[in-house]
Design an enzyme around this catalytic site. Structure first.
Site, PDB file in Angstrom:
ATOM      1  N   SER A 555       0.825  -1.241   0.004  1.00 11.09           N
ATOM      2  CA  SER A 555       0.015  -0.031   0.090  1.00 11.09           C
ATOM      3  C   SER A 555       0.766   1.275  -0.087  1.00 11.09           C
ATOM      4  CB  SER A 555      -0.823   0.018   1.229  1.00 11.09           C
ATOM      5  OG  SER A 555      -1.698   1.194   1.201  1.00 11.09           O
ATOM      6  N   TYR A 568      -2.751  -0.434  10.609  1.00 12.46           N
ATOM      7  CA  TYR A 568      -2.694  -0.823   9.229  1.00 12.46           C
ATOM      8  C   TYR A 568      -1.603  -0.445   8.439  1.00 12.46           C
ATOM      9  CZ  TYR A 568      -4.203  -1.139   4.173  1.00 12.46           C
ATOM     10  OH  TYR A 568      -4.405  -1.395   2.706  1.00 12.46           O
TER      11      TYR A 568
END
Length: 678
Positions: A555, A568
């Site tokens: 990501s 996250y």
């Protein structure tokens, strides 16, 4: 609209081709003759419709038929230069085509045109080939059928064989067909129904004859210690052996594998005569063109240890390659095509089963099915007499036939990921689903791995079913489930070449609201899960010895510090560094490890649909349905990132053009300056 003759021919073909007792996949052909109006003159002309080259009777369509002028085809007999030059006649078929001609005519076209019957079937039934390969096949054919079925000695398919069968039919007016020595059967009839009935009569009569007259144990007694392993143990052993065998079978070019532990295979491998019979090789051209002249047979009992088996298989593989090269050199002439590869297509492991290999899953599966046909043929021939296939020199003449080489040259070019097996985690939705679809579209076999089994099954079906994709239910936090997923991949396709670590979830909370459970869950699924998947992938790929690719869907948050996102972001940073660490460690094995860093993918995302969209929208103070647009507007290119864009990056990394790239992260974020890699 189809003519009645074509409709009847297709119906007959489908019925005969649907039953493997009648013929094998893509084996045999059928034809019909009738008059039709010539569109130029309006006058009736005699035509023949016959299954074209490479088609399959069970799935034949009108587009798969070659259409020829029968009068012109039969006129070729007047210019036939003789058996030594019969291959020249195949080119002459083009001058006999009616209109655009339909499919390319096969080598058996002459047989269908020259034999004086309105409807003809040429089939490869196991029972018929058993008679055709028995040492005293001609006498057995007479005993079985009387004057109803004649015997034609072995001759390579072609124009001369068509003339031979035509002569036999003229000389035997009571005959409904022939047994072709070493090959199969041909039957005929005045109508499509009569032809089909005659074909089935020959097949069923041969089956009954073998059952009634044959001995009970044609392969001999069960060898001591060679009985099949229990199912669970057998399939675990097969899954462990499959990557090793696939690597060996791919020494010349990459192959996809198939595993078969059916009862007939296991029984054959348990019997005393299997080494001798396997060494004789297959006989029917359709068989050995797919299975090679003989299989590689492990000469150890099922009780041998895995290490003993693995070492012995490596030795046998080296010997097989030497033997195959010697076979080629023994029979090759200056104008023979180059040797296509010396690796086995069939590997037989007593107590475990049969491993077959090919350029794709269907080819590998069909090769295994053909060897099962060969086992049935051996059983029938040995039950009645003695199995005696055609000579190796004749097998070589077909395997390295210029016409066969031309047929292979007509095959379409393989897609970029042909022969590669991909396992994608989190593949039932979002980025994983788009990636699985893209890899499949580019030719890969895909293992759809997801915790949601029904959705994984649905996607595997959409991608084409077992020859293209299989589904496995896997929780990536569970070591045993991951190991089981890779075992399933090995049994389905022979191994794995490409792994996409995509499984993930996200919980958006400020630091003080983030619980230990939130932290552990995200790290267990993504950081720990991708570690476990990569470890199992590396174990299998190393055993396989064919290199490989591991791709992490990380990501932009791996490098960009976004608000209320500590768990996250931290786990994505963990994944990002795994890419670098594993690239450095696994490069010695030819395994490349790379990553993709997407921006937030809202549309089609399982993560965003599961609550992440609402959480992130609240953080940024926008409406949930505007989140994708919000993300797009903060990028340099002002474009929203979709699952298909991430899938395209995965393909770019594994499609072949970046063969020297490892340890790389590819941003797919439409340009987020704060996430630029430094």
């Amino acid at each position: 609209m189809s003519s009645p003759e074509v409709a009847a021919l297709l119906a007959r073909s489908h019925e005969l081709g649907a039953d493997p007792r009648n013929t094998n996949y893509a084996g045999g052909n059928a034809s019909a003759k009738a008059e039709a109006a010539d569109p130029v003159t309006g006058r009736p002309v005699p035509l023949m419709w016959v299954k074209g080259s490479g088609g399959d009777l069970g799935t034949l369509t009108e587009a798969g038929l070659a259409v020829l002028r029968l009068d012109r085809l039969r006129s070729l007999a007047g210019v036939y230069p003789g058996a030594d030059r019969e291959d020249e006649m195949v080119g002459a078929f083009d001058y006999c085509l009616h209109g655009k001609g339909g499919a390319a005519p096969s080598i058996d076209t002459a047989m269908h045109g020259l034999v004086d019957a309105a409807h003809i079937d040429h089939l490869h039934p196991d029972a018929g080939i058993a008679l055709a390969t028995a040492a005293d096949g001609e006498a057995l054919t007479k005993e079985c059928f009387g004057n109803r079925v004649a015997w034609v000695p072995w001759r390579r398919p072609g124009f001369q064989l068509g003339l031979d069968i035509a002569a036999v039919k003229r000389e035997n007016p009571a005959a409904i067909g022939v047994i072709l020595g070493g090959h199969g059967i041909t039957a005929w009839g005045a109508t499509s129904e009569e032809c089909k009935a005659n074909s089935l009569h020959i097949i069923r009569t041969a089956e009954d004859f073998i059952a009634r007259r044959g001995k009970s144990e044609p392969f001999g007694p069960v060898l001591d210690g060679y009985a099949a392993l229990p199912e669970d143990e057998r399939r675990r052993r097969a899954a462990a052996l499959a990557p090793l065998l696939r690597g060996l079978a791919s020494a010349d070019r990459p192959q996809v594998g198939h595993f078969d532990d059916s009862g007939e295979v296991l029984d054959f491998l348990a019997r005393e005569r299997h080494p001798h019979l396997a060494a004789l090789g297959t006989s029917c051209p359709d068989h050995f063109l797919r299975t090679k002249v003989r299989p590689l047979v492990l000469d150890l009992p099922p009780t041998a240890s895995f290490d003993e088996v693995a070492d012995r298989l490596r030795e046998l593989h080296a010997a097989y390659r030497d033997d195959y090269r010697a076979y080629y050199e023994r029979f090759a002439t200056p104008d023979s095509p180059p040797m296509r590869g010396a690796d086995p297509a069939i590997v037989l492991v007593p107590g475990v089963g049969m491993f077959s290999f090919g350029k794709d899953k269907q080819t590998a599966r069909v090769a295994g099915e053909f060897y099962r046909n060969a086992i049935n043929v051996m059983r029938g021939a040995e039950a009645l007499s003695r199995y005696q296939p055609i000579d190796e020199s004749e097998k070589f003449r077909i395997e390295y036939w210029a016409l066969e080489e031309a047929k292979l040259a007509r095959m379409p070019a393989p897609r970029p990921l042909a022969t590669r097996v991909a396992l994608v985690t989190g593949a039932a939705s979002g980025i994983g689903k788009a990636t699985a679809r893209r890899l499949s579209a580019e030719g890969a076999c895909v293992v759809v791995a997801d915790v949601n089994a029904p959705d994984a099954e649905e996607l595997a079906g959409e991608l084409g079913g077992p020859d293209r994709a299989v589904a496995v239910a896997v929780d990536v936090t569970d070591e045993e489930q991951i190991a089981a997923a890779f075992r399933s991949a090995a049994l389905a396709f022979g191994g794995v070449d490409l792994v996409v670590n995509n499984a993930g979830l996200s919980i958006s909370k400020p630091l003080l609201e983030t619980t230990v459970r939130d932290w552990d869950l995200q790290h267990d699924v993504m950081a720990r899960g991708s570690f476990l998947v990569s470890r199992e992938a590396a174990r299998l790929m190393t055993e396989q010895g064919m290199g490989g690719d591991i791709v992490y869907i990380a990501s932009k948050n791996a490098v960009f510090a976004g608000p209320d996102n500590v768990a996250y972001g931290a786990t994505k940073a963990d994944q990002a560094h795994q890419v670098r660490l594993l690239a450095a460690e696994l490069g010695a094995h030819g395994i490349r490890v790379n990553g993709v860093n997407p921006d937030g993918v809202v549309r089609g995302s399982g993560i965003f649909a599961g609550g992440w969209a609402a959480q992130r929208a609240a953080v940024y103070g926008v409406e949930e349905d505007k989140l994708g647009e919000f993300y797009a507007q903060r990028t340099i290119l002002k474009r929203e990132v979709l699952p298909e864009h991430v899938a395209a990056a995965v393909f770019a990394l594994v499609g072949g053009d970046l063969s020297h790239t490892t340890g790389l992260h590819v941003p797919v974020d439409a340009g987020v300056a704060a996430a630029f890699l430094r």
